[in-house]
Design a protein around this motif. Sequence first.
Motif, PDB file in Angstrom:
ATOM      1  N   THR A   1      61.841  15.349  69.256  1.00  0.00           N
ATOM      2  CA  THR A   1      62.915  15.131  70.223  1.00  0.00           C
ATOM      3  C   THR A   1      63.996  14.275  69.576  1.00  0.00           C
ATOM      4  O   THR A   1      63.712  13.192  69.062  1.00  0.00           O
ATOM      5  N   VAL A   2      65.211  14.785  69.583  1.00  0.00           N
ATOM      6  CA  VAL A   2      66.364  14.031  69.099  1.00  0.00           C
ATOM      7  C   VAL A   2      67.074  13.450  70.317  1.00  0.00           C
ATOM      8  O   VAL A   2      67.521  14.201  71.193  1.00  0.00           O
ATOM      9  N   ARG A   3      67.169  12.133  70.373  1.00  0.00           N
ATOM     10  CA  ARG A   3      67.721  11.461  71.544  1.00  0.00           C
ATOM     11  C   ARG A   3      68.881  10.572  71.148  1.00  0.00           C
ATOM     12  O   ARG A   3      68.889   9.967  70.072  1.00  0.00           O
ATOM     13  N   SER A   4      69.874  10.504  72.032  1.00  0.00           N
ATOM     14  CA  SER A   4      70.988   9.583  71.856  1.00  0.00           C
ATOM     15  C   SER A   4      71.535   9.252  73.232  1.00  0.00           C
ATOM     16  O   SER A   4      71.271   9.956  74.207  1.00  0.00           O
ATOM     17  N   ALA A   5      72.289   8.153  73.305  1.00  0.00           N
ATOM     18  CA  ALA A   5      72.787   7.717  74.607  1.00  0.00           C
ATOM     19  C   ALA A   5      74.100   6.978  74.454  1.00  0.00           C
ATOM     20  O   ALA A   5      74.312   6.231  73.499  1.00  0.00           O
ATOM     21  N   ASP A   6      74.981   7.210  75.417  1.00  0.00           N
ATOM     22  CA  ASP A   6      76.258   6.504  75.516  1.00  0.00           C
ATOM     23  C   ASP A   6      76.912   6.978  76.803  1.00  0.00           C
ATOM     24  O   ASP A   6      77.497   8.051  76.843  1.00  0.00           O
ATOM     25  N   ASP A   7      76.804   6.185  77.880  1.00  0.00           N
ATOM     26  CA  ASP A   7      77.286   6.601  79.201  1.00  0.00           C
ATOM     27  C   ASP A   7      76.648   7.936  79.586  1.00  0.00           C
ATOM     28  O   ASP A   7      77.311   8.940  79.827  1.00  0.00           O
ATOM     29  N   GLY A   8      75.325   7.930  79.660  1.00  0.00           N
ATOM     30  CA  GLY A   8      74.557   9.152  79.825  1.00  0.00           C
ATOM     31  C   GLY A   8      73.732   9.368  78.569  1.00  0.00           C
ATOM     32  O   GLY A   8      73.749   8.543  77.647  1.00  0.00           O
ATOM     33  N   ASP A   9      73.008  10.442  78.511  1.00  0.00           N
ATOM     34  CA  ASP A   9      72.173  10.670  77.332  1.00  0.00           C
ATOM     35  C   ASP A   9      72.127  12.154  76.993  1.00  0.00           C
ATOM     36  O   ASP A   9      72.429  13.005  77.819  1.00  0.00           O
ATOM     37  N   LEU A  10      71.744  12.410  75.742  1.00  0.00           N
ATOM     38  CA  LEU A  10      71.583  13.785  75.249  1.00  0.00           C
ATOM     39  C   LEU A  10      70.218  13.879  74.601  1.00  0.00           C
ATOM     40  O   LEU A  10      69.869  13.071  73.734  1.00  0.00           O
ATOM     41  N   THR A  11      69.429  14.850  75.018  1.00  0.00           N
ATOM     42  CA  THR A  11      68.092  15.075  74.471  1.00  0.00           C
ATOM     43  C   THR A  11      68.005  16.506  73.967  1.00  0.00           C
ATOM     44  O   THR A  11      68.350  17.436  74.692  1.00  0.00           O
ATOM     45  N   THR A  12      67.543  16.673  72.729  1.00  0.00           N
ATOM     46  CA  THR A  12      67.415  18.000  72.140  1.00  0.00           C
ATOM     47  C   THR A  12      66.057  18.124  71.462  1.00  0.00           C
ATOM     48  O   THR A  12      65.660  17.230  70.703  1.00  0.00           O
ATOM     49  N   LEU A  13      65.342  19.211  71.749  1.00  0.00           N
ATOM     50  CA  LEU A  13      64.093  19.495  71.064  1.00  0.00           C
ATOM     51  C   LEU A  13      64.374  20.313  69.808  1.00  0.00           C
ATOM     52  O   LEU A  13      65.154  21.274  69.848  1.00  0.00           O
ATOM     53  N   VAL A  14      63.754  19.933  68.698  1.00  0.00           N
ATOM     54  CA  VAL A  14      63.894  20.678  67.452  1.00  0.00           C
ATOM     55  C   VAL A  14      62.495  20.920  66.886  1.00  0.00           C
ATOM     56  O   VAL A  14      61.635  20.046  66.925  1.00  0.00           O
ATOM     57  N   MET A  15      62.276  22.107  66.370  1.00  0.00           N
ATOM     58  CA  MET A  15      60.957  22.487  65.885  1.00  0.00           C
ATOM     59  C   MET A  15      60.897  22.348  64.372  1.00  0.00           C
ATOM     60  O   MET A  15      61.742  22.891  63.658  1.00  0.00           O
ATOM     61  N   PRO A  16      59.918  21.609  63.836  1.00  0.00           N
ATOM     62  CA  PRO A  16      59.756  21.559  62.380  1.00  0.00           C
ATOM     63  C   PRO A  16      59.383  22.929  61.825  1.00  0.00           C
ATOM     64  O   PRO A  16      58.988  23.832  62.559  1.00  0.00           O
ATOM     65  N   CYS A  17      59.495  23.077  60.525  1.00  0.00           N
ATOM     66  CA  CYS A  17      59.122  24.327  59.867  1.00  0.00           C
ATOM     67  C   CYS A  17      58.012  24.048  58.864  1.00  0.00           C
ATOM     68  O   CYS A  17      57.605  22.897  58.663  1.00  0.00           O
ATOM     69  N   ARG A  18      57.536  25.080  58.216  1.00  0.00           N
ATOM     70  CA  ARG A  18      56.454  24.907  57.253  1.00  0.00           C
ATOM     71  C   ARG A  18      56.977  24.192  56.011  1.00  0.00           C
ATOM     72  O   ARG A  18      58.179  24.181  55.716  1.00  0.00           O
ATOM     73  N   THR A  19      56.065  23.608  55.252  1.00  0.00           N
ATOM     74  CA  THR A  19      56.421  22.941  54.005  1.00  0.00           C
ATOM     75  C   THR A  19      56.992  23.958  53.029  1.00  0.00           C
ATOM     76  O   THR A  19      56.412  25.030  52.833  1.00  0.00           O
ATOM     77  N   PRO A  20      58.153  23.671  52.435  1.00  0.00           N
ATOM     78  CA  PRO A  20      58.743  24.661  51.513  1.00  0.00           C
ATOM     79  C   PRO A  20      57.878  24.841  50.264  1.00  0.00           C
ATOM     80  O   PRO A  20      57.158  23.946  49.837  1.00  0.00           O
ATOM     81  N   THR A  21      57.960  26.037  49.701  1.00  0.00           N
ATOM     82  CA  THR A  21      57.236  26.364  48.474  1.00  0.00           C
ATOM     83  C   THR A  21      58.237  26.582  47.348  1.00  0.00           C
ATOM     84  O   THR A  21      59.450  26.738  47.605  1.00  0.00           O
TER      85      THR A  21
END
Length: 357
Positions: A332-352
């Motif tokens: 979860t990426v979270r930030s706030a300033d007169d309200g807030d913004l929350t964004t879910l981000v999915m990790p990926c596999r380890t690069p090869t």
Amino acid sequence: MADPDPELMSIGAFARRAGLTASALRFYDDAGLLRPERVDPLSGYRFYSEPQLARALRVRQLREIGMPLPTIGRFFAASAAEAARLIDDQAARVAAEAHSAQQAAAALKASLGESACLTLCVLPGPVLAAAVDQVLAATAHDPEVPVLGGVRLEAGPDAVSLTATDRYRLATRTLVPSRPSAGSWAGTLAGDDLRAAASRLRRSHAVTLDAGEQTLGFRTADGTVIHCRVLTDVFPDHRLLMGSLPAVTHRVTVEAQQLLRALERAPAKLGLRVADGRPSVLLPDAAVDLDGAATGPDLTLWFELTTLYPAVSQALGNDVMLDVRGPDQPATVRSADDGDLTTLVMPCRTPTPDDKD
């Protein structure tokens, strides 16, 4: 009548091959767009050749996007670059006309239920427009699930939230009205309508939200009302998704601009490392230490740049917080300033080693 060339087609045969009608071919002949290969001088019968099919098909395609006849004439005389510009201009014209029709239809439907209109609250126009931009990044165009292109707006006594998800990402933006909301309301707004409205909302210092049964009206400071359609499909249960997430194992707090500068150097995939209570970004040629704090045991997880960068770039205020649940769970990426913004981000596999930048 003279015997026709056996390699030529009658107007009926040519029409069937081209997907046109004989009357349309006569019309395009008279317009100078598609002359027959030969016209019998006695009967006036038109005959067409095999090579003319390509032009006939092109005329049909151009008419399908509504291109006017004079413009089609210019198209065939134009260079490839100019022809492409003519197509783009026509597509933009059709899109504008479609949006105007949607707005007119929305206004008409809204007028049918004006007595049921509920004034919700007043929001700063530039702030509202920025929130729309932020959450629209998490929408998706899916003809089978059109609601994924919409934005869920929920108004309560003290806050207004906008939520969008494509089932892989989720973004929620909370706004604080200039005065308490006059009532509670929830609906899913058409993303295309919101996208088109954003520039006008941005130019109004205050925007009043008026909710109807089928539309939500954004009333700008000059009295103009921009109607957004309310979609009837059921919006995904984002609260259930958020509530079912595993417990947070790591929390990383960094300065947003510093993280963005590191991401701007990143290839397609990048690592986020937590070690000895300090965060860093792993790049192919270096590890970029971040001035921030991190909790939890040592861990490295990997993200697609196209997933993490938009979430961080839209952050509010100076700082961004990442709640991590493990290398294979949504962060979860979270930030706030007169309200807030929350964004879910999915990790990926380890690069090869085979992964390309």
